[in-house]
Design a protein around this motif. Structure first.
Motif, PDB file in Angstrom:
ATOM      1  N   PRO A   1       2.835   6.222  -2.848  1.00 25.26           N
ATOM      2  CA  PRO A   1       3.384   6.150  -4.218  1.00 25.26           C
ATOM      3  C   PRO A   1       2.333   6.434  -5.291  1.00 25.26           C
ATOM      4  O   PRO A   1       2.654   6.965  -6.344  1.00 25.26           O
ATOM      5  CB  PRO A   1       3.894   4.698  -4.318  1.00 25.26           C
ATOM      6  N   LYS A   2       1.064   6.111  -5.017  1.00 25.36           N
ATOM      7  CA  LYS A   2       0.005   6.359  -6.018  1.00 25.36           C
ATOM      8  C   LYS A   2      -0.106   7.845  -6.330  1.00 25.36           C
ATOM      9  O   LYS A   2      -0.453   8.238  -7.435  1.00 25.36           O
ATOM     10  CB  LYS A   2      -1.335   5.831  -5.500  1.00 25.36           C
ATOM     11  N   LYS A   3       0.169   8.694  -5.314  1.00 31.90           N
ATOM     12  CA  LYS A   3       0.066  10.143  -5.524  1.00 31.90           C
ATOM     13  C   LYS A   3       1.388  10.716  -6.015  1.00 31.90           C
ATOM     14  O   LYS A   3       1.424  11.547  -6.904  1.00 31.90           O
ATOM     15  CB  LYS A   3      -0.360  10.821  -4.217  1.00 31.90           C
TER      16      LYS A   3
ATOM     17  N   TYR B   1       8.941  -9.479  -1.981  1.00 26.46           N
ATOM     18  CA  TYR B   1       7.912  -8.532  -1.559  1.00 26.46           C
ATOM     19  C   TYR B   1       7.206  -7.958  -2.771  1.00 26.46           C
ATOM     20  O   TYR B   1       7.836  -7.694  -3.800  1.00 26.46           O
ATOM     21  CB  TYR B   1       8.549  -7.368  -0.779  1.00 26.46           C
ATOM     22  N   LEU B   2       5.900  -7.763  -2.647  1.00 28.79           N
ATOM     23  CA  LEU B   2       5.171  -7.014  -3.676  1.00 28.79           C
ATOM     24  C   LEU B   2       5.253  -5.553  -3.287  1.00 28.79           C
ATOM     25  O   LEU B   2       4.959  -5.183  -2.152  1.00 28.79           O
ATOM     26  CB  LEU B   2       3.706  -7.447  -3.748  1.00 28.79           C
ATOM     27  N   ILE B   3       5.694  -4.745  -4.243  1.00 26.75           N
ATOM     28  CA  ILE B   3       5.888  -3.316  -3.962  1.00 26.75           C
ATOM     29  C   ILE B   3       4.849  -2.517  -4.740  1.00 26.75           C
ATOM     30  O   ILE B   3       4.628  -2.775  -5.929  1.00 26.75           O
ATOM     31  CB  ILE B   3       7.314  -2.869  -4.379  1.00 26.75           C
ATOM     32  N   ASP B   4       4.253  -1.552  -4.056  1.00 25.00           N
ATOM     33  CA  ASP B   4       3.312  -0.644  -4.721  1.00 25.00           C
ATOM     34  C   ASP B   4       4.114   0.550  -5.195  1.00 25.00           C
ATOM     35  O   ASP B   4       4.644   1.312  -4.383  1.00 25.00           O
ATOM     36  CB  ASP B   4       2.244  -0.225  -3.686  1.00 25.00           C
ATOM     37  N   ILE B   5       4.247   0.694  -6.541  1.00 27.97           N
ATOM     38  CA  ILE B   5       4.988   1.871  -7.051  1.00 27.97           C
ATOM     39  C   ILE B   5       4.001   2.903  -7.601  1.00 27.97           C
ATOM     40  O   ILE B   5       4.397   3.877  -8.248  1.00 27.97           O
ATOM     41  CB  ILE B   5       6.053   1.483  -8.111  1.00 27.97           C
ATOM     42  N   GLY B   6       2.713   2.669  -7.373  1.00 29.58           N
ATOM     43  CA  GLY B   6       1.708   3.669  -7.725  1.00 29.58           C
ATOM     44  C   GLY B   6       1.374   3.732  -9.195  1.00 29.58           C
ATOM     45  O   GLY B   6       0.690   4.654  -9.629  1.00 29.58           O
ATOM     46  N   VAL B   7       1.883   2.760  -9.999  1.00 34.72           N
ATOM     47  CA  VAL B   7       1.571   2.766 -11.436  1.00 34.72           C
ATOM     48  C   VAL B   7       0.508   1.697 -11.671  1.00 34.72           C
ATOM     49  O   VAL B   7       0.764   0.510 -11.442  1.00 34.72           O
ATOM     50  CB  VAL B   7       2.839   2.482 -12.276  1.00 34.72           C
ATOM     51  N   SER B   8      -0.678   2.124 -12.106  1.00 39.72           N
ATOM     52  CA  SER B   8      -1.761   1.142 -12.264  1.00 39.72           C
ATOM     53  C   SER B   8      -1.447   0.239 -13.455  1.00 39.72           C
ATOM     54  O   SER B   8      -0.933   0.674 -14.486  1.00 39.72           O
ATOM     55  CB  SER B   8      -3.094   1.856 -12.462  1.00 39.72           C
ATOM     56  N   GLY B   9      -1.749  -1.039 -13.281  1.00 35.22           N
ATOM     57  CA  GLY B   9      -1.491  -2.016 -14.357  1.00 35.22           C
ATOM     58  C   GLY B   9      -0.107  -2.602 -14.311  1.00 35.22           C
ATOM     59  O   GLY B   9       0.246  -3.462 -15.115  1.00 35.22           O
ATOM     60  N   THR B  10       0.711  -2.156 -13.353  1.00 35.26           N
ATOM     61  CA  THR B  10       2.083  -2.684 -13.247  1.00 35.26           C
ATOM     62  C   THR B  10       2.233  -3.423 -11.924  1.00 35.26           C
ATOM     63  O   THR B  10       1.818  -2.920 -10.887  1.00 35.26           O
ATOM     64  CB  THR B  10       3.106  -1.543 -13.305  1.00 35.26           C
ATOM     65  N   HIS B  11       2.800  -4.640 -12.006  1.00 39.43           N
ATOM     66  CA  HIS B  11       3.107  -5.403 -10.799  1.00 39.43           C
ATOM     67  C   HIS B  11       4.606  -5.311 -10.562  1.00 39.43           C
ATOM     68  O   HIS B  11       5.382  -5.682 -11.432  1.00 39.43           O
ATOM     69  CB  HIS B  11       2.696  -6.871 -10.959  1.00 39.43           C
ATOM     70  N   ALA B  12       4.993  -4.818  -9.377  1.00 36.75           N
ATOM     71  CA  ALA B  12       6.424  -4.668  -9.081  1.00 36.75           C
ATOM     72  C   ALA B  12       6.792  -5.679  -8.003  1.00 36.75           C
ATOM     73  O   ALA B  12       6.087  -5.800  -7.000  1.00 36.75           O
ATOM     74  CB  ALA B  12       6.698  -3.255  -8.618  1.00 36.75           C
TER      75      ALA B  12
END
Length: 1839
Positions: A172-174, A202-213
């Motif tokens: 997701p980061k890319k 669940y903590l989800i990585d959506i690839g947006v820095s500074g955002t906790h999903a």
């Protein structure tokens, strides 16, 4: 325009329709989800086919602004670029990657490292820990095929095969890199990846820095249920998430993955999508802008434009789209730079979370007989409609065999083609097809096509430790496990199989899902006709089949079949006889025939028996009956006539005439004849329909019979000289067979009845075998001798050496070969004659050797050869070599007569000769069988040579080989055209082939002489042996026939010819004249018979010899001998050459006649009398160096010269002569010599006349010394020398002109210095630097005299690094020095190089920036007493240069890592104890020189400086006791004496100054040792990075048994030493390990070890600990540690070698042998030779020398040209082996075919060895071998 729209959105035109359609689409999505229980990722699809007949692929070149031109092409791989976002569908999931289907038939892959950040971290952690993590799931657990995912292209790489590989990422980061916190909005559909599992969600990585999903658990419940993959989501799982809440300006978002919510999601203007963050997989409402034939242009999200290519339109609606129509579309791709957006209208992609349609499995690989072309695109390919109405596409490369053969006309719409479905594109929902013939016809296209038990052809792809990889078809690879490489276990499979070899295998197991294919190469299984047992259900009782043993134990054998079906053969069913140990009778991998007794398929239990019951016999017979029919009729050895049906590349297909042609058989090409050349010729000449009589049945393997025409094999079978089975073979038997295979290690020979044996490399030939392929070729007939048999493994070892396999009568054997060859040639001629039409082939039959032809010169070639043409040779190539043109100068068009030498029917070439001696008519002479004749080689063919008899000129054929096995000759042994040989006639009648048959005579088999070079010998050969009645003293009259330089031939009558030697013409021969020139051809002479010579040996015979009447008369026309008495000459004619030579005394002067100058041997050959030959060595030819440089020009053949006899040669057949008198090599004489060796910085070695050698020192090369004195001298240079001295056999020479020409008065710049008296104080002398030592520079003044230059006299600069001196004063440098002092008694000369003394520049340049000595102060002190001077000088220097001195002190501590580099601390500790004692003594003596081993290892980068102020008394003292006692002594007198006089004060001041000097000197003394902890602290403060100081500090504490303090010092050291100084730190770690080993526990040692491994290079730490364990005799721990190292550092060669050394020291030789096998498996192939060599060296030192020898031998047989291995082997054998073994090795090496430079090196070593250990004879033998080698090379160069 696109960017404008992004910045200025036009508003929500499409809002209403979007909202209106939402509920409907939601319903559709729910239905979809009921059907496809697929995974979470967002997906996008590609529209597949179009009824509009046209298909295209989109290019990324769409201009959004230009409505007029819509360029909608399908996109290709070229259009992909890094950063492109795509929607893809998972095609396959493997352990390490996901295969992704992309739009337009493309595919890519996602490596396991590109899933997500959290997943990658867990992978890294698992690798680092080396154990599996519970919460790390494999890709197979998380992903399933058919799931849509968003990807980003990370790279497009070109592979080795030229294809491009697309690498993708779903991280997701890319993928979401275009998003930021502010752009997140409610309802957005994003890709996310699970990064951790929490209690409530669940903590989800959506690839947006500074955002906790965060994804709450309840929002994921129905998704998890539908997924059916466990109760929880897994880390790394990819999800389609919809944003349901945004908090804190996007810093916290809440997500949902609820399937209905995701399916209903729609991208709207409200969500603020821009072109920079738009994502594939988003479903949008779109409006048709323009409909084009190949696609459409849409607008969406009010301001964006996109394109839909033809493949992605909805096939249901087809082309029924109109402008402004609104519909849903899914984004497929976004180009990162052009921002072109592609969309799809296919239904499967219009609900996020959906899944595309799959192809039914039975359809894959199907062949479609008729598919109709719908459209053709020249850049992409074609679209077809298949038989079921679906569309498919074929890429360009699949439309035809290659680009050139592609015809676009064949792909017009409506054309029909046959094609095959080779793949399915999920993203286009279309099949991919191929029209290539080889693909349509391919037996296997995918793993699913292969079935268990299939026999398949494949190519060897790679050899791995687990087995061999075989490529069965494109994309299908199988593995042959090690056990299945052959019927027996292969230890070295690489010897049997090479990469690229074609192999025939059988499928044991096939698993298409896992792409796993297991094959077998066991012949018994591959060729088995029995049923294949691949399922337990098939195992019916009574079934007989083949299986292989996987296990043999006391309970019985386990036998395995196909598909992993296994069964048990219990003990009682193994044999009719009871077997106690099955494991000894049956081996793993053995193929066995078994019968099924009982089977329980549910339990997978199978009971088998090896006892095949009699019931099965009829079945067996029935099964084999067709084959038996042939076998019964044609037994091996039966003779049949056959008719050629068909010619194939490898042989002939024939039908057997006895059976009316119903039985088909084959004759391989190699079996057409015993001669390889004849096989090719016969195959070439035979045509379909030709009949071959008397062919033998050789074998009946396979489907048809194999026949042979090899006469030697047929004879062997008919005479029962064969073995029918293995049991009949006995060692010593001679068997006739043929070469089956040639391998690098030997030759496999097959015999009739199928027995095969191996002749290893060592037993192949009497000559040294470098390459086996040079000696034998496949199919060649050989005779083999059985050496040994191994009954257990059924192996036969053979010997093919001619010496072993020959009957001993080589003449008879070689004649039999020749006879057979010509017999076969006759058959071929008859075959060609029978051809009806007059053809070129018939023309060839009429041409036979010896036939004269009338030819016309057609062309002259550059190499001197000529081409001819003529009516009798139409269509043939007629050629004559330069030699065969004789002396004729031909021009094209000229007519000439020529004689046929050889006709090569295979190449249609005719070789002819124009030489006079062959063409001229001679009277036919009666020839007798077995008579010996001299003959000249005229032509060399493959199996025989054509020679002409010298007497008659008739042509004869001689065989080249003396035996079937005699196939290889070194270049020096090969026959050469023009060479004279002795031939023995065997068939005296000219046969159909126009030649006589003869064999090479034994007399001169190895004497090769060129006719044109050796005129005399040739004349002697040609003189016929005519019987005569002449006796000694008879006077005869004759005519001079020919005049040669040293003799004249005279015709006495018609038949009898005599010879007059040059010494028998005149009584007084003037020196320099040519006596033979006084006679002219045709002149009449009267001569007297003075002797006779034997025709063949040219020996002079006494008159009493029985053969005298058949000799060549030797005549004399000297007046004194014609008139003198006969008795005067008898004494000269002694029979023994020794007695003849004995008549000459040393010192006697003789007149002799020049025969020739022998360039190879470097001597002049002369003749003194007809029977006395002599030699003059090169250096005795003249005292003039010009003559010696070119002796061949100075002496003319036949010239009379005066010589002095010096003795006889070694063989005592020649006189040794000198043209310069007898040389006396006494002192003062001048002679000539030749440079034989140039020794740098020492001088020359000169060869002198008489075989002695002398030496010339560099001081005697010239009267003027030069910088490079030896530059003008090269080996072989001739020089004049003056003999300085000759004592004890050692001769000293001088080349100075002042010695050679004392009268010349030339200037002598550098006078000779012979003794110390020639040197005077103050004199300037020149000389060469000899060496640099710690005590100064040693300087050579003459051969025997050395002077010393102290360092302070070398240069005015202060030098800390002695390496500087070595750089600027290399050995051999020419310098001028001034003599400071001469000590005659001790022969000491002190010199100076200082500029003020020599007037020359300083030897060290000023540019180095070195500090100068304070020379002013030196001068002021010059008149003081010596001791004062020395002390003051040192003191002042030290004060004046305190900084540089301090620097020097630090630099002197530097120590190079030599022996100490791997020192273990324990050794350091003990060494320090010893050193301490020595150092204390040294301190007492005030020694100023530090011992070399004590300098600290590293240069110090910081330190403290002594205070320069003399009054600063607060200098830290090194010895506190000394300080306090001194101060007390000083204070006492001050207390007692209240007032001091001025003189006392002065004395006091001086005393203080002395004390200070003394103290300062002590502090500065580098050899002074620290005495206390404070001393050490001071030292480590000044040199914190010097590990040796820290180790001494530790040792200091350990002496006082303060273990804890020592530990603390070590820890301090590790913190203090700079991190860059890795080696210094390692030294401390090793010392700490030693300390713990000696004084700590195993636990503390392990803790230190673990830390050490973390902070240092692990391998070094492991090795050090192994050494520590071994030294402290903890062998068990060392063993365990080595085992760990072998696992961890298996690719490190040093680890294997170190362990081997350890095992050998323990005496475990067997374990070492096993270790070597393991090492070779683990290490790369390029290291193998080196590793084996090193193991062998270790074996020699510590283990079994015999095994070491075997290792070397096997290595050298595989790599005979590895001269480094030969050298090592020699060195070791010289130390450990016997002289015989060493000589054997040398003998082998000097017969290798290597570069001359390497050969010279080996010859020199051999010579040195023999000089040291051998006898004079052995030394000469080596020299002879070297000369032979040189002659061979030069003769090659001549030809």
């Amino acid at each position: 325009m696109a960017s404008m729209e992004e910045n200025f959105p036009r508003g929500g035109i499409q809002k209403k329709p979007t909202e209106g359609k939402t509920p409907n689409s939601k319903l559709e999505r729910d239905n979809l989800f009921d059907v496809h229980h697929e995974e979470q990722s967002r997906k996008r699809k590609r529209s597949q086919k179009d009824q509009g007949n046209q298909k295209k692929f989109k290019a990324d070149k769409i201009a959004a602004a230009k409505d007029s031109v819509v360029n909608i092409e399908p996109f290709t791989i070229e259009a992909l670029c890094e950063g492109m976002l795509l929607l893809g569908c998972i095609k396959e999931v493997s352990e390490y990657e996901l295969a992704i289907s992309l739009p337009n038939g493309l595919s890519g892959f996602v490596p396991v490292t590109q899933i997500s950040n959290a997943y990658s971290k867990m992978l890294s952690k698992e690798v680092a820990q080396g154990e599996l993590l519970e919460d790390l799931n494999s890709l197979l657990d998380m992903y399933s095929p058919g799931t849509l995912v968003r990807c980003i292209v990370t790279s497009v790489e070109k592979r080795a095969d030229g294809r491009r590989s697309i690498k993708l990422s779903i991280d997701p980061k890319k993928v979401n890199k275009g998003l930021n916190t502010s752009s997140l909005a409610l309802g957005m559909l994003l890709s996310g990846s699970v990064s951790s599992v929490e209690d409530h969600g669940y903590l989800i990585d959506i690839g947006v820095s500074g955002t906790h999903a965060f994804l709450p658990r309840q929002k994921a419940q129905n998704y998890i249920k539908a997924l059916k993959r466990g109760p929880d989501l897994k880390i790394g799982q990819n999800l389609n998430c919809i944003i349901v809440e945004v908090k804190n300006e996007g810093r916290v978002v809440r997500l949902s993955v609820d399937r209905s919510e995701v399916a209903a999601s729609l991208a709207t203007e409200r969500q603020n999508w821009t072109l920079s963050n738009l994502l594939p997989g988003l479903v949008v409402k779109a409006r048709v802008q323009k409909v084009a034939p190949l696609g459409m242009k849409l607008s969406f999200l009010s301001s964006f434009t996109g394109i839909v290519d033809f493949m992605h339109m909805d096939p249901e609606k087809s082309m029924n789209y109109s402008p402004d129509q609104v519909m849903k579309a899914c984004i497929l791709s976004i180009h990162p730079t052009s921002k072109v957006v592609r969309l799809t209208l296919r239904q499967a992609f219009l609900q996020p979370g959906g899944s595309p349609n799959q192809l039914s499995s039975d359809r894959m690989g199907a062949v479609v007989e008729e598919s109709t072309v719908k459209a053709f695109y020249k850049q992409f390919g074609a679209v077809f409609e298949l038989d079921d109405g679906t569309l498919a596409f074929a890429r360009l490369k699949h439309l035809s065999k290659n680009r050139k053969s592609l015809k676009p006309v064949a792909f017009k719409a409506g054309c029909k083609h046959k094609c095959r479905i080779i793949d399915y594109s999920l993203m286009d929902e279309m099949c991919i097809v191929s029209l290539k013939y080889q693909i349509i016809e391919a037996r296997f296209l995918q793993y699913q096509d292969i079935h268990t038990g299939d026999v398949v052809q494949g190519k060897v792809f790679a050899l791995k430790p687990i087995g061999m990889q075989v490529k069965v078809a494109d994309g299908i690879k199988g593995l042959v496990p090690l056990m299945h490489l052959a019927d027996v276990t292969l230890k070295q499979p690489e010897k049997k199989y090479n990469i690229g070899h074609e192999v025939r295998c059988r499928v044991l197991e096939c698993n298409p899902e896992g792409r796993k294919l297991i094959l077998t190469l066991k012949k018994s299984l591959v060729q088995s006709k029995l049923p294949v047992l691949s399922h337990y259900e098939d195992a019916k009782p009574g079934l007989i089949t083949h299986g292989f043993v996987v296990c043999a134990r006391e309970f019985g054998c386990i036998v395995k079949f196909y598909n992993d079906v296994k069964g048990l053969v219990p003990n009682n069913e193994l044999s009719t006889e009871p077997i106690s140990c099955p494991d000894k009778v049956f081996h793993e991998g053995q193929v066995v025939k078994v019968m099924v007794l009982k089977c329980e398929p549910q339990q997978e239990r199978l009971l088998l028996s090896f006892r095949l019951s009699s019931k099965s016999a009829p079945e067996d017979k029935k099964e084999c009956s067709p084959k038996k029919k042939q076998e019964v009729k044609y037994q091996i050895g039966e003779m049949v006539d056959v008719k050629v049906l068909k010619k194939k590349d490898n042989g002939l297909e024939v039908s057997i005439l006895e059976d009316e042609g119903n039985v088909i058989a084959s004759i391989p090409t190699v079996h057409l004849s015993d001669f390889v050349a004849t096989c090719k010729l016969l195959w070439h000449c035979l045509q379909e329909g030709d009949v071959l009589p008397r062919v033998m049945c050789l074998s009946d393997k396979g489907e048809h019979i194999i026949l042979s025409r090899k006469s030697a094999v047929i004879s062997a079978v008919q005479e029962e000289q064969v073995v029918r089975s293995f049991s009949e073979i006995q060692p010593g038997m001679l068997l006739t067979g043929y070469v089956r295979n040639v391998m690098p290690f030997g030759v496999f020979v097959e015999f009739p009845f199928g027995v095969t044996g191996l002749a290893p490399k060592v037993s192949m030939s009497d000559k040294f075998v470098t390459d086996t392929k040079d000696h034998f070729e496949v199919g060649q007939t050989v005779i083999a001798k059985v050496m040994s048999i191994d009954e257990e493994k059924q192996r036969v070892l053979l010997n093919l050496k001619v010496s072993e396999c020959s009957s001993g009568d080589s003449a008879a054997e070689s004649f039999a070969l020749l006879n057979q060859y010509f017999k076969e040639m006759k058959e071929i001629r008859n075959l060609l004659r029978r051809r009806g039409e007059p053809s070129m082939a018939r023309g060839l039959c009429e041409l036979v050797p010896g036939k004269e032809l009338q030819l016309v010169v057609q062309d002259m070639k550059e190499d001197g050869s000529a081409l001819f043409s003529g009516s009798c040779v139409t269509g043939l190539t007629v050629t004559a070599t330069r030699y065969h043109l004789g002396d004729k100068n031909l021009v094209p068009g000229e007519k000439t007569k020529a004689l046929v030498l050889h006709v090569d029917a295979l190449t249609s070439k005719v070789y002819v000769s124009l030489r006079e001696e062959l063409l001229k008519q001679r009277p036919k002479q009666r020839l007798t069988e077995n008579s010996q004749h001299s003959a000249i080689v005229q032509h060399v063919a493959e199996d025989f040579a054509i020679v002409s008899l010298l007497e008659t000129g008739q042509l004869a054929a001689i065989p080249i080989a003396s035996h079937f096995n005699d196939t290889f000759r070194f270049d020096s042994e090969k026959l050469k055209v023009g060479q004279i040989i002795s031939a023995t006639l065997k068939a005296v009648k000219v046969n159909d082939h126009g030649v006589l048959l003869a064999v090479q005579g034994p007399a001169k088999k190895n004497v090769f002489v060129r006719v044109r070079n050796e005129s005399e010998t040739a004349v002697e050969e040609m003189l016929a042996a005519v019987k005569h009645s002449l006796s000694l003293g008879d006077v005869v009259t004759g005519t001079v026939k020919s005049v040669k330089p040293t003799h004249v031939t005279v015709a006495i009558d018609d038949k009898l010819t005599g010879s007059i030697h040059a010494s028998r013409i005149l009584d007084e021969v003037p020196i320099g004249s040519f006596p033979t020139c006084t006679l002219k051809a045709g002149q009449k002479v009267t001569a007297r018979v003075i002797g006779g010579r034997e025709v063949n040996t040219h020996r002079y015979l006494p008159i009493t010899h029985p053969h005298f009447t058949r000799s060549i008369p030797e005549l004399s026309i000297r007046p004194s001998e014609i008139e003198g008495k006969v008795t005067a000459m008898l004494n000269l004619k002694e029979n023994s050459p020794l007695k003849k030579l004995g008549l000459y005394n040393v010192g006697q002067t003789v007149t002799c006649f020049v025969k020739k100058y022998n360039i190879l041997k470097n001597w002049l050959e002369v003749e003194v009398a007809p029977d006395i030959r002599g030699r003059v060595p090169h250096l005795l030819l003249s005292l003039n160096t010009k003559v010696l440089k070119h002796p061949e020009k100075s002496f003319k053949n036949g010239q009379a010269i005066s010589a002095t006899v010096t003795g006889t040669d070694v063989t005592e057949t020649n006189l040794c002569l000198s043209l310069t008198g007898i040389q006396s090599l006494e002192q003062g004489t001048i002679t000539v010599g030749m440079v034989t060796k140039v020794t740098p910085h020492i001088g020359l070695t000169i060869a002198l006349p008489g075989g002695k050698t002398g030496k010339v020192s560099i001081f005697h090369l010239s009267d003027t010394y030069t910088e490079n004195p030896l530059g003008d001298f090269k080996v072989g240079k001739i020089v004049r020398c003056y003999i300085l001295s000759s004592e004890n056999g050692k001769i000293q020479l001088s080349l100075r002109q002042s010695r050679l020409n004392p009268k010349s008065n030339s200037k002598v710049e550098d006078v000779e210095i012979t003794c110390i008296k020639d040197v005077k104080k103050g004199q300037l002398v020149r000389g060469y630097v000899k060496s640099i030592t710690p005590s100064g520079v040693f300087f050579g003044l003459s051969t025997s005299l050395l002077g010393r230059i102290l360092f302070q006299n070398v240069s005015p600069y202060f030098v800390q690094k002695h390496s500087l001196y070595e750089k600027y004063l290399p050995e051999g440098k020419l310098l001028t020095a001034k003599v400071l002092s001469v000590n005659g008694k001790e022969k000491h000369i002190e010199l100076s190089l200082l500029p003020e003394d020599t007037g020359m520049p300083s030897v060290l340049p000023e540019s180095l920036g070195l500090p100068r000595y304070d020379t002013e102060e030196e001068k002021t002190e010059a008149h003081d007493s010596e001791k004062r001077e020395e002390l003051k000088l040192k003191t002042k220097r030290r004060r004046g240069n305190s900084e540089s001195e301090q620097e020097a002190k630090r630099k002197r501590r530097k120590m190079t890592m030599t022996a100490d580099e791997y020192d273990s601390g324990i050794e350091v500790y003990y060494r320090e104890k010893e050193d301490d004692d020595q150092e204390e003594e040294a301190a007492k003596k005030k020694s100023k020189v530090r011992k070399p081993g004590e300098a600290p290892r590293l240069q110090v980068s910081m330190g403290f400086t002594w205070d320069e102020d003399m009054n600063a008394m607060d200098i830290p003292m090194l010895n506190q006791k000394e300080e306090s006692s001194e101060s007390e002594e000083e204070e006492d007198p001050q207390l007692k004496v209240k007032k001091q006089t001025k003189k006392e004060k002065e004395l006091e001041k001086q005393k203080k100054e002395k004390e200070l000097c003394k103290l300062e000197a002590a502090l500065m003394d580098p050899s002074r040792q620290p005495q206390s902890a404070d001393d050490f602290d001071r030292l480590v403060l000044s040199s914190p990075n010097s590990s040796i100081l820290w180790l001494q500090y530790m040792a200091f504490h350990l002496q006082a048994t303060e273990i804890e303090k020592a530990r603390a010092v070590a820890e301090r050291a590790l913190k203090t030493i700079c991190f860059r100084e890795e080696q210094e730190k390692l030294n401390v770690w090793v010392a700490l390990l030693n300390l713990e080993n000696m004084y700590g526990t195993e636990e503390t040692l392990m803790k230190v070890f673990e830390r050490a491994v973390q902070y240092n290079e692990p391998l070094k730490v492991f090795q050090h600990l192994c050494d520590i364990y071994a030294n402290s005799e903890k062998y068990k721990q060392a063993e365990e540690l080595y085992q760990t190292m072998l696992k961890r550092f298996r690719q490190e060669k040093s680890v294997w070698l170190k362990y081997a050394s350890f095992l050998l020291k323990q005496g475990q030789t067997e374990a070492t042998h096993r270790l070597l096998e393991r090492a070779l498996k683990a290490l790369p192939t390029k290291e193998h030779v080196d590793v084996i060599s090193r193991f062998a060296q270790l074996e020699f030192r510590f283990g079994d020398p015999e095994h070491a020898k075997a290792l070397f031998e096997s290595t050298l047989s595989s790599y005979p040209k590895r001269t480094d291995i030969w050298s090592i082997y020699m060195d070791i054998m010289i130390k450990h082996g016997s002289q015989k073994e060493v000589r054997d090795i040398f003998e082998r090496v000097i017969h290798l075919s290597l570069a001359p430079k390497k050969m010279k090196f080996f010859f020199k070593r051999y010579l040195d060895y023999e000089k040291k250990f051998g006898t004079t004879e052995s030394v000469l033998a080596v020299k002879r071998a070297a000369l032979e080698y040189v002659e061979t090379k030069s003769s090659l160069a001549d030809t």
